[in-house]
Design a protein around this motif. Structure first.
Motif, PDB file in Angstrom:
ATOM      1  N   GLY A  99       0.669  -1.446  -0.048  1.00 43.34           N
ATOM      2  CA  GLY A  99      -0.132   0.394   0.280  1.00 43.34           C
ATOM      3  C   GLY A  99       1.119   0.824   0.449  1.00 43.34           C
ATOM      4  O   GLY A  99       0.404   2.775  -0.704  1.00 43.34           O
ATOM      5  N   ILE A 100       2.232   1.563   0.952  1.00 48.35           N
ATOM      6  CA  ILE A 100       3.041   2.661   0.949  1.00 48.35           C
ATOM      7  C   ILE A 100       3.790   2.537  -0.077  1.00 48.35           C
ATOM      8  O   ILE A 100       4.863   1.330   0.270  1.00 48.35           O
ATOM      9  CB  ILE A 100       2.703   2.659   2.001  1.00 48.35           C
ATOM     10  N   ARG A 101       4.712   3.221  -0.297  1.00 47.43           N
ATOM     11  CA  ARG A 101       5.827   3.828  -0.925  1.00 47.43           C
ATOM     12  C   ARG A 101       7.368   3.745   0.736  1.00 47.43           C
ATOM     13  O   ARG A 101       7.057   5.042   1.169  1.00 47.43           O
ATOM     14  CB  ARG A 101       6.363   4.676  -2.036  1.00 47.43           C
ATOM     15  N   ILE A 102       7.670   3.050   0.932  1.00 48.46           N
ATOM     16  CA  ILE A 102       8.277   3.055   2.373  1.00 48.46           C
ATOM     17  C   ILE A 102       9.712   3.404   2.235  1.00 48.46           C
ATOM     18  O   ILE A 102      10.010   1.906   1.707  1.00 48.46           O
ATOM     19  CB  ILE A 102       7.710   3.137   3.573  1.00 48.46           C
ATOM     20  N   GLY A 103      10.536   3.119   2.989  1.00 48.86           N
ATOM     21  CA  GLY A 103      12.085   3.652   2.924  1.00 48.86           C
ATOM     22  C   GLY A 103      12.638   3.761   3.899  1.00 48.86           C
ATOM     23  O   GLY A 103      12.489   4.757   5.145  1.00 48.86           O
ATOM     24  N   SER A 104      14.073   4.302   3.688  1.00 47.48           N
ATOM     25  CA  SER A 104      14.380   5.339   4.735  1.00 47.48           C
ATOM     26  C   SER A 104      15.958   5.264   3.822  1.00 47.48           C
ATOM     27  O   SER A 104      16.558   5.872   2.781  1.00 47.48           O
ATOM     28  CB  SER A 104      15.545   4.094   5.876  1.00 47.48           C
ATOM     29  N   HIS A 105      16.694   6.730   4.743  1.00 44.69           N
ATOM     30  CA  HIS A 105      18.274   6.959   4.543  1.00 44.69           C
ATOM     31  C   HIS A 105      19.011   6.213   4.307  1.00 44.69           C
ATOM     32  O   HIS A 105      19.301   5.594   5.407  1.00 44.69           O
ATOM     33  CB  HIS A 105      17.763   8.512   4.751  1.00 44.69           C
ATOM     34  N   ILE A 106      20.304   6.046   3.192  1.00 46.82           N
ATOM     35  CA  ILE A 106      20.977   5.641   3.454  1.00 46.82           C
ATOM     36  C   ILE A 106      22.304   5.534   2.510  1.00 46.82           C
ATOM     37  O   ILE A 106      23.076   6.718   2.255  1.00 46.82           O
ATOM     38  CB  ILE A 106      20.717   3.635   2.643  1.00 46.82           C
ATOM     39  N   CYS A 107      22.816   5.451   3.140  1.00 43.15           N
ATOM     40  CA  CYS A 107      25.140   5.820   2.552  1.00 43.15           C
ATOM     41  C   CYS A 107      25.119   5.288   0.927  1.00 43.15           C
ATOM     42  O   CYS A 107      24.962   3.792   1.018  1.00 43.15           O
ATOM     43  CB  CYS A 107      25.518   5.537   3.745  1.00 43.15           C
ATOM     44  N   LEU A 108      25.243   6.515   0.303  1.00 38.78           N
ATOM     45  CA  LEU A 108      26.076   6.218  -0.659  1.00 38.78           C
ATOM     46  C   LEU A 108      26.869   4.289  -0.577  1.00 38.78           C
ATOM     47  O   LEU A 108      27.673   4.684   0.799  1.00 38.78           O
ATOM     48  CB  LEU A 108      26.833   7.132  -1.294  1.00 38.78           C
ATOM     49  N   ASP A 109      26.860   3.718  -0.989  1.00 40.02           N
ATOM     50  CA  ASP A 109      27.845   2.386  -1.056  1.00 40.02           C
ATOM     51  C   ASP A 109      28.492   1.726  -2.027  1.00 40.02           C
ATOM     52  O   ASP A 109      27.424   0.723  -2.624  1.00 40.02           O
ATOM     53  CB  ASP A 109      26.688   0.945  -0.187  1.00 40.02           C
ATOM     54  N   GLY A 110      29.985   2.367  -2.580  1.00 44.65           N
ATOM     55  CA  GLY A 110      29.705   2.382  -4.224  1.00 44.65           C
ATOM     56  C   GLY A 110      29.534   2.907  -4.960  1.00 44.65           C
ATOM     57  O   GLY A 110      28.486   4.122  -4.686  1.00 44.65           O
ATOM     58  N   THR A 111      28.808   2.293  -6.309  1.00 45.46           N
ATOM     59  CA  THR A 111      27.853   3.224  -7.134  1.00 45.46           C
ATOM     60  C   THR A 111      26.592   3.563  -6.075  1.00 45.46           C
ATOM     61  O   THR A 111      26.269   3.148  -5.293  1.00 45.46           O
ATOM     62  CB  THR A 111      27.803   2.654  -8.690  1.00 45.46           C
ATOM     63  N   LEU A 112      25.846   4.258  -7.012  1.00 43.49           N
ATOM     64  CA  LEU A 112      24.542   4.875  -6.914  1.00 43.49           C
ATOM     65  C   LEU A 112      23.397   3.060  -6.996  1.00 43.49           C
ATOM     66  O   LEU A 112      22.538   3.303  -6.335  1.00 43.49           O
ATOM     67  CB  LEU A 112      24.392   6.074  -7.754  1.00 43.49           C
ATOM     68  N   TYR A 113      23.617   3.159  -8.621  1.00 42.78           N
ATOM     69  CA  TYR A 113      23.104   2.546  -8.602  1.00 42.78           C
ATOM     70  C   TYR A 113      22.655   0.554  -7.725  1.00 42.78           C
ATOM     71  O   TYR A 113      22.033   0.405  -7.495  1.00 42.78           O
ATOM     72  CB  TYR A 113      23.330   1.531 -10.349  1.00 42.78           C
ATOM     73  N   ASN A 114      23.692   0.556  -6.942  1.00 43.74           N
ATOM     74  CA  ASN A 114      24.160  -1.100  -6.397  1.00 43.74           C
ATOM     75  C   ASN A 114      23.436  -0.911  -5.001  1.00 43.74           C
ATOM     76  O   ASN A 114      22.774  -0.976  -4.375  1.00 43.74           O
ATOM     77  CB  ASN A 114      25.454  -1.149  -5.961  1.00 43.74           C
ATOM     78  N   THR A 115      24.061   0.853  -4.636  1.00 43.67           N
ATOM     79  CA  THR A 115      23.158   0.852  -3.299  1.00 43.67           C
ATOM     80  C   THR A 115      21.445   1.567  -3.113  1.00 43.67           C
ATOM     81  O   THR A 115      21.344   0.471  -2.429  1.00 43.67           O
ATOM     82  CB  THR A 115      23.603   3.207  -2.747  1.00 43.67           C
ATOM     83  N   VAL A 116      21.340   1.360  -4.769  1.00 45.51           N
ATOM     84  CA  VAL A 116      19.382   1.576  -4.838  1.00 45.51           C
ATOM     85  C   VAL A 116      18.959  -0.279  -4.573  1.00 45.51           C
ATOM     86  O   VAL A 116      18.387  -0.658  -4.480  1.00 45.51           O
ATOM     87  CB  VAL A 116      18.770   2.492  -6.006  1.00 45.51           C
ATOM     88  N   LYS A 117      20.101  -0.665  -5.950  1.00 42.75           N
ATOM     89  CA  LYS A 117      19.382  -2.406  -5.695  1.00 42.75           C
ATOM     90  C   LYS A 117      19.289  -2.613  -4.759  1.00 42.75           C
ATOM     91  O   LYS A 117      18.947  -2.991  -4.187  1.00 42.75           O
ATOM     92  CB  LYS A 117      20.771  -2.315  -6.642  1.00 42.75           C
ATOM     93  N   LYS A 118      20.502  -2.351  -4.003  1.00 41.60           N
ATOM     94  CA  LYS A 118      20.615  -3.334  -2.222  1.00 41.60           C
ATOM     95  C   LYS A 118      19.034  -2.588  -2.028  1.00 41.60           C
ATOM     96  O   LYS A 118      18.122  -3.402  -1.139  1.00 41.60           O
ATOM     97  CB  LYS A 118      21.318  -2.807  -1.461  1.00 41.60           C
ATOM     98  N   ALA A 119      18.687  -1.578  -1.837  1.00 41.36           N
ATOM     99  CA  ALA A 119      17.432  -0.982  -1.468  1.00 41.36           C
ATOM    100  C   ALA A 119      15.843  -1.365  -2.036  1.00 41.36           C
ATOM    101  O   ALA A 119      15.633  -1.827  -1.366  1.00 41.36           O
ATOM    102  CB  ALA A 119      17.767   0.536  -0.986  1.00 41.36           C
ATOM    103  N   GLN A 120      16.405  -2.078  -3.504  1.00 37.43           N
ATOM    104  CA  GLN A 120      15.557  -2.538  -3.590  1.00 37.43           C
ATOM    105  C   GLN A 120      15.222  -3.855  -3.283  1.00 37.43           C
ATOM    106  O   GLN A 120      14.010  -5.209  -2.807  1.00 37.43           O
ATOM    107  CB  GLN A 120      15.540  -1.924  -5.357  1.00 37.43           C
ATOM    108  N   ASP A 121      16.419  -4.215  -3.185  1.00 35.93           N
ATOM    109  CA  ASP A 121      16.934  -6.320  -2.900  1.00 35.93           C
ATOM    110  C   ASP A 121      15.808  -6.876  -1.254  1.00 35.93           C
ATOM    111  O   ASP A 121      15.614  -7.923  -1.714  1.00 35.93           O
ATOM    112  CB  ASP A 121      17.586  -6.352  -2.632  1.00 35.93           C
ATOM    113  N   ILE A 122      15.854  -5.486  -0.223  1.00 34.42           N
ATOM    114  CA  ILE A 122      15.011  -5.960   0.327  1.00 34.42           C
ATOM    115  C   ILE A 122      14.059  -5.391   0.879  1.00 34.42           C
ATOM    116  O   ILE A 122      13.404  -5.957   1.912  1.00 34.42           O
ATOM    117  CB  ILE A 122      16.067  -4.927   1.680  1.00 34.42           C
TER     118      ILE A 122
END
Length: 318
Positions: free
Chosen positions: A51-74
């Protein structure tokens, strides 16, 4: 405060790169304290909220793609990052990543450095450097599923903020790409109430490209809303819609407060451990319902963002 890289446990959760969290024993995402940590396996077992779009502020970890991909994977449907440090005017060049970033479904938001200040005279060095950073970051996100979040400003006047916004090259951007975040109202901070925000939007002529990021802790701390009832929360969002269009608020920074209503102190607390949502979840669920209806992204900036993410998904989906 400069934090040592090897002292992971002493950092606020959102400042710990995901690779450092997953490198801890049992692949745990360590936030402020280990007993609140959440393992990668636990994260992957969490069903993403429908129902909702929710996540958190995360620290850049390598590339931006890899960082956002890890957030998407969880399971996160949105997240927020700094492209550089929060206390400097440097920002990472992510132009080479733009095409790969388009393949991700998780929306990401770039938080401008905290030193940026639109409330200085337009010819001021700080104002010039602020505009340069914002223009660079806007050039990256203009055709991506995200936005740039910046604090309204301080020290000067609303006219200074409007002047700096007019000098920004944002007219070619997609709608709602630059989001102004309301402050807690400490000292000379600008835009901490509805009337100041209204005057600011009236002073610029390209409001289609501008939107709002509502920080719940700042809103509570400034006295703009206590989030105590569904009616008071809806009233706030309706007022903000009247300022900046039918979708005034695009992002909510979801934070509890270490201090009581109208305290004017910018200190975030984990959900249920502060003064906003310490008693029950009814008003929190009301906020989620409003966000779901309006397509708003919720981003946690608490001391335990991943633990709070787990709680929020559980609360809403239950």
């Amino acid at each position: 405060m400069k934090l040592k890289k090897d002292n992971v446990q002493s950092k606020p959760g959102w400042m710990i790169p995901l690779s450092q969290r997953t490198s801890l024993p049992l692949a745990r995402f360590a936030c402020c304290c280990t007993h609140n940590a959440m393992s990668l396996e636990e994260c992957l077992l969490l069903p993403p909220s429908e129902g909702i779009r929710i996540g958190s502020h995360i620290c850049l970890d390598g590339t931006l793609y890899n960082t956002v991909k890890k957030a998407q994977d969880i399971g996160m449907k949105t997240c927020q990052v700094y492209l550089g440090g929060s206390k400097g005017y440097t920002t990472r060049d992510i132009a080479p990543e733009i095409e790969t970033l388009k393949t991700l479904s998780t929306r990401f938001h770039v938080h401008a450095p905290l030193v940026c200040n639109l409330g200085r005279p337009a010819m001021d060095d700080i104002a010039t450097r602020t505009r340069n950073v914002l223009e660079k970051e806007l050039s990256y996100v203009t055709h991506l599923p995200g936005s740039v979040v910046v604090h309204v400003g301080a020290v000067g006047s609303l006219n200074d903020v409007a002047d700096n916004l007019r000098l920004l090259h944002v007219k070619g951007c997609d709608t709602r790409k630059l989001l102004l975040e309301n402050p807690v109202g400490a000292g000379t901070q600008l835009g901490s109430n509805v009337e100041e925000l209204r005057k600011l939007f009236e002073a610029v002529d390209f409001t289609d490209q501008l939107g709002l990021c509502l920080d719940t802790q700042h809103t509570f701390g400034s006295g703009m809303c206590d989030f105590g009832t569904y009616e008071s929360t809806v009233r706030l969002f309706d007022e903000l819609d009247s300022i900046s269009g039918t979708r005034g608020v695009s992002v909510v920074h979801l934070n509890d407060s270490m201090h009581p209503l109208s305290h004017k102190k910018d200190e975030h607390q984990s959900i249920h451990q502060g003064h906003i949502w310490h008693s029950d979840d009814d008003s929190l669920i009301s906020l989620f319902d409003i966000g779901k209806d309006r397509g708003i992204d919720f981003v946690l900036e608490t001391p335990d963002p991943l633990g709070d993410y787990r709680k929020m998904v559980s609360i809403y989906d239950d």
